[in-house]
Design an enzyme around this catalytic site. Structure first.
Site: not given
Length: 815
Positions: A23, A506
């Protein structure tokens, strides 16, 4: 001149499953057809937020309100037109049957797309104008598939939640329940063995042996015929059909023994394959069984036992020693050590203590890990009272089980390849068999000999082992990861994780503890260490900055009860430090640059050198001045996790060639931490966009994983080959963001995940070699005279070997 706007995708398309939903593609295509719109695409949002619809447009042609109105209008149209179903079902026990069911679902008028997996997951997208939920249910019932707990994702007014579907599951039903297929296979073997035995007994008529072989056909062929009919209805020729043709051909030639033996081994292989896949599924289902069914709840001053389904957010549950915790929540009373291994994989129980202010508790994420508990974990020796923060169907455990179950339905790249290969290979086999049926013409042999040879080739070339090679390994790998506290979202991430050549970490909170600590106290000009700490802590005590909290905590411990001074008129100097009045004199605490900007004597060279020396060692420094006197410098550092260096070494042993740390901290701090941990590279002073670009550059050179907390690092993780989130048990955003989620805030789970993935890839490769190698060996062997009997033994033996090899993953332990 063009402009662009970003719209929240879940608002435009309510409850859209994900950005890959069909969609979303329809929406962007429709928007791009609007005059003035130059481009419409999906943009990944930072910080773990939902994806957003980005629309580029010409403001001279179409206005922003019109863009918003048109997007929402199209979204409503799509919501009204298309529905989505995601169901857990029974009756889909093998990959071949799953493919057949998906094909037959796609043939239902109105069904746009359908997927099914041997894990018992079915997903359907349908056009509401042509199909509805009941129509799809009826289609499944016609295939003897029973919907269990409906997890309905049907959007818009036609939505709803279905219940259990009625119907009978023939695959799991029958005379002997779930074991009927296995019992039938054993009965087929008994008939074959009895028939062979009777043939050696002179007093027994020949018809007895023939009758026993026919019985072997019946017992061995019942389930094979059922699946062959399913595949034929879907317009496909699968392995079951090939085996039936071969067995029928043997009967035509009067080779009843060989035909019955073929069906016995084939049905036995199917039954054991079904058992193996069920065992892997049960390993996942066992996670769902961890949470207790009832809880002892205190309401209005009274305690009573009730179902966990009845628990409400805000309820207080009483957890006795050694009991399982019934819901996610926050400890409000009592202390205990909780075994969190079932959810996070942590090997050591975690100490839990009550929060200071139970009335102020909101979400569990608002408090520290020492106060949070999860459904399904095991309480230790102390009694606890827990305030419920999530309902039963929203707990971390339930979401993990749901995500793992959904992950089973996601096909791995290798599985998609083998599916495509089979679609070409099976018709090719039928073509070859058709040619061999006419071999009697050039070879001048009896037709019966050519026909027998063709049937033998049909058996040898059937890709049974190939069909099960990848899904059995993926299912076992995903199940084993879940048992170890690692959530892997499907076969794709599982395979990609095993291909990694580089890992980007990180720094803060991933390689380091995320909590700065005072590491160095350097008095200056005759000032005592205690006086330096007292003044610094007095100024910083009013600040909530992590560095300030670290200074106050350290000073409080070192001064042993000596009261801090009263700081008046505190003022933050953004990016530089803090100013206040202590002991009647102005006091400053901050970076060296602060003292180049404020009034007063300049920073002494010796103190500046001392601060720079600390920074060279990776410290963040604070200079302290009271009045005109410089008191000294304080060095702080975010210390590496205790396990970080070992994790780096283990990853290198596994085969990760390049490890990079990326951080927003200054380069000297990053270099110091990287050197301490043994990383290959360290890149500091990076903004979020810089992190994304760094990961992209690494990914252009080789497959790279981005390891972070799943929230702040979401953009970088989205651009990596695999995004890995740590501490996902305490973060909904981390669960949603990452391809792989380490449930515990424990970096040591990463080598386990990478090692398991690499082992899974090895086993998939081994299985493919076994499957294709057996076909490559048996086809020429049968062409040149190998009989059906030996071919069947080798063929089915390879299938069982592949399944057994995949099940080894359920016992995987890091070396």
């Amino acid at each position: 001149m063009s402009d662009h706007v970003r719209l929240d995708l879940p608002v435009v398309l309510p409850e859209v499953p994900d950005a890959d939903d069909a969609c979303v593609g329809r929406l962007t295509e429709s928007l791009q057809e609007q005059a003035g719109v130059t481009e419409a695409h999906v943009a990944t949002a930072p910080n773990g937020a939902p994806a957003r619809l980005c629309v580029h447009y010409d403001p001279d042609t179409i206005s922003l309100p019109r863009i918003r109105q048109r997007a929402q209008g199209l979204g409503t149209e799509l919501t009204d037109q298309y529905g989505h179903l995601s169901w857990t079902v029974e009756g889909v026990s093998r990959p071949r049957r799953a493919r057949t069911i998906a094909r037959r679902l796609r043939r239902i008028d109105g069904v746009v797309e359908a997927e099914a997996s041997a894990a018992g997951q079915i997903r359907v997208e349908y056009d509401r104008a042509k199909a509805d939920e009941d129509k799809i249910r009826d289609g499944l019932r016609s295939m003897n598939v029973q919907v269990q707990g409906d997890v309905l994702h049907a959007r818009g007014p036609a939505g709803g939640t279905g219940g259990k579907a009625a119907g009978h599951d023939h695959e799991h039903g029958g005379l002997f329940g779930a074991q009927t297929e296995l019992v039938f296979a054993i009965l087929a073997g008994v008939c074959v063995a009895a028939g062979v035995g009777a043939s050696f007994m002179g007093a027994v008529p020949d018809g007895v042996s023939w009758g026993l072989y026919v019985a072997g056909y019946v017992f061995g062929g019942t389930y094979t015929v059922r699946e062959a009919i399913d595949t034929l209805r879907a317009g496909e020729f699968e392995v079951d059909f090939l085996m039936l043709v071969a067995a029928g051909g043997a009967a035509v030639l009067g080779k009843w023994l060989e035909g019955a033996f073929l069906l016995f081994l084939f049905s036995l292989g199917h039954a054991l394959e079904h058992y193996a896949m069920g065992r892997a599924r049960r390993a996942i289902e066992s996670l769902a069984d961890l949470a207790p069914d009832t809880a002892l709840v205190r309401r209005n001053g009274t305690e009573r036992e009730m179902s966990v389904e009845e628990l409400r957010v805000g309820d207080t549950v009483v957890v006795k020693p050694s009991e399982r915790i019934p819901a996610d929540g926050v400890v409000t009373k009592g202390e205990s050590a909780v075994d969190q291994a079932p959810v996070t994989g942590e090997s050591v129980p975690v100490d839990k203590a009550p929060v200071e202010d139970p009335e102020a508790v909101g979400e569990a994420t608002d408090v520290g890990a020492a106060h949070r508990v999860y459904a399904g974990t095991i309480n230790g020796r102390g009694a606890l009272e827990v305030r419920v923060t999530k309902q039963a169907d929203e707990t971390t455990l339930s979401r993990v089980v749901q995500m793992i179950t959904e992950a089973e339905a996601e096909k791995a790249p290798t599985e998609r390849f083998t599916d495509r290969f089979e679609r070409v290979f099976v018709p090719a086999v039928l073509g070859l068999v058709g040619l061999l049926l006419f071999a009697w013409v050039p070879l001048e042999e009896p037709f019966a000999d050519s026909f027998y040879r063709a049937m033998a080739v049909l058996v040898a070339a059937s890709p049974c082992a190939l069909a099960i090679a990848t899904p059995s390994a993926v299912l076992s790998g995903v199940a084993r990861a879940g048992q170890g506290g690692v959530l892997v979202k499907g076969g794709g991430p599982l395979e990609r994780l095993g291909r990694l050549g580089a890992v980007a970490f990180d720094k803060t909170g991933t390689l380091t503890e995320g909590k700065p600590r005072v590491t160095d106290v350097s008095p200056y000009g005759g000032t005592s260490e205690a006086e330096l700490l007292r003044v610094a802590a007095s100024v910083e005590r009013r600040s909530d900055h992590p560095l300030a909290e670290a200074v106050v905590q350290h000073a409080t411990g070192r001064l042993e009860g000596t009261p801090l001074g009263e700081a008046r008129d505190p003022e933050s100097i953004t990016g530089r430090g803090v100013r206040a009045t202590v002991d009647g004199q102005p006091a400053h605490v901050g970076k060296a640059a602060l003292f180049d900007e404020v009034d007063g004597p300049s920073l002494p060279g010796a103190l500046r050198d001392a601060a720079e020396a600390l920074e060279a060692e990776g410290r963040t420094t604070m200079i302290v001045r009271r009045g005109d006197d410089y008191l000294g410098a304080i060095g702080l550092a975010d210390t590496p996790r205790p396990e970080a260096a070992e994790v780096v070494d283990r990853l290198r042993e596994i085969g990760i060639r390049r490890m990079v740390m990326i951080s927003g901290d200054n380069q000297r701090v990053v270099d110091a931490v990287a050197a301490r941990l043994g990383l290959d590279e360290a890149r500091g002073d990076l903004l979020p966009d810089d992190k994304v670009e760094t990961v992209r550059r690494l990914g252009a050179e080789e497959d790279v994983a981005m390891v972070g907390d799943g929230v702040n690092d979401a953009p970088a993780m989205a651009n990596a080959t695999v995004g890995v989130a740590m501490g996902a048990a305490g973060s909904d955003a981390a669960l949603e963001t990452a391809d792989v989620a380490l449930m515990a805030d424990d970096l040591s789970r990463l080598p386990f995940a990478v090692g398991l993935s690499r082992q899974t890839r090895r086993i998939i490769t081994q299985n493919l070699w076994i499957a294709l190698g057996m076909v490559a060996a048996l086809v020429p062997a049968t062409i040149f005279g190998l009989q059906i009997g030996p071919a069947v033994v080798l063929h089915e033996g390879s299938t069982l070997l592949v399944v057994a090899n995949a099940l080894r993953l359920l016992r995987y332990t890091p070396s």
